[in-house]
Design an enzyme around this catalytic site. Sequence first.
Site, PDB file in Angstrom:
ATOM      1  N   HIS A 161     -23.569  -1.218 -30.294  1.00 35.88           N
ATOM      2  CA  HIS A 161     -23.123  -0.590 -31.535  1.00 35.88           C
ATOM      3  C   HIS A 161     -22.366   0.690 -31.196  1.00 35.88           C
ATOM      4  O   HIS A 161     -22.641   1.340 -30.176  1.00 35.88           O
ATOM      5  CB  HIS A 161     -24.312  -0.248 -32.426  1.00 35.88           C
TER       6      HIS A 161
ATOM      7  N   GLU B 273     -22.602   3.656 -32.362  1.00 36.86           N
ATOM      8  CA  GLU B 273     -23.465   4.824 -32.223  1.00 36.86           C
ATOM      9  C   GLU B 273     -24.151   4.863 -30.856  1.00 36.86           C
ATOM     10  O   GLU B 273     -24.221   5.914 -30.220  1.00 36.86           O
ATOM     11  CB  GLU B 273     -24.569   4.833 -33.293  1.00 36.86           C
TER      12      GLU B 273
ATOM     13  N   CYS C 190     -27.957   1.450 -38.547  1.00 40.41           N
ATOM     14  CA  CYS C 190     -29.001   0.428 -38.670  1.00 40.41           C
ATOM     15  C   CYS C 190     -30.312   0.992 -38.117  1.00 40.41           C
ATOM     16  O   CYS C 190     -30.343   2.109 -37.580  1.00 40.41           O
ATOM     17  CB  CYS C 190     -28.581  -0.820 -37.891  1.00 40.41           C
TER      18      CYS C 190
ATOM     19  N   CYS D 193     -30.031   2.101 -34.381  1.00 36.63           N
ATOM     20  CA  CYS D 193     -29.251   3.321 -34.182  1.00 36.63           C
ATOM     21  C   CYS D 193     -29.949   4.539 -34.779  1.00 36.63           C
ATOM     22  O   CYS D 193     -29.896   5.627 -34.200  1.00 36.63           O
ATOM     23  CB  CYS D 193     -27.855   3.138 -34.759  1.00 36.63           C
TER      24      CYS D 193
END
Length: 150
Positions: A54, A56, A84, A87
């Site tokens: 991801h 992040e 999410c 993260c």
Amino acid sequence: MTADEEYMTYCIELAKKAASLGECPVGAIVVDRDGNIIGEGYNRRESDHSPTAHAEIIAIEKAAQSLNSWRLSDCTLYVTLEPCPMCAGAIINSRLRRLVYGAFDEKGGACASLVNLFDYPFNHKPMVRSRILMEECSALLADFFKQLRN
């Protein structure tokens, strides 16, 4: 334009890079207390065949390498989409001081939409600011998924 909007504009450019690779268009940066970008990333799950790639996570890992420390307590994470659960957990565990995001994630958001992990009694709670350039961030995602459906 505020500093938060300027940094989010850069995140949007990173999200566009992700989209050009067929990735969900999410971009993220970590900024230190002096305003320097010390980590950046965009979604790479498809490219890297990794569920943890991801934006992040990539930005946080690069920032930690830049500082030679896992503690990012004087830093801010900017991201185009509400993080999410994975993260949000990385934000807690890296001790980020602030989280700034654009669009809400009604299906997977863990900072307001489905749940707010920061409301639980973890050992760290970042300051959160949402809705920064929300329309632009949301439009990127909507256009991407519209193209996928066509």
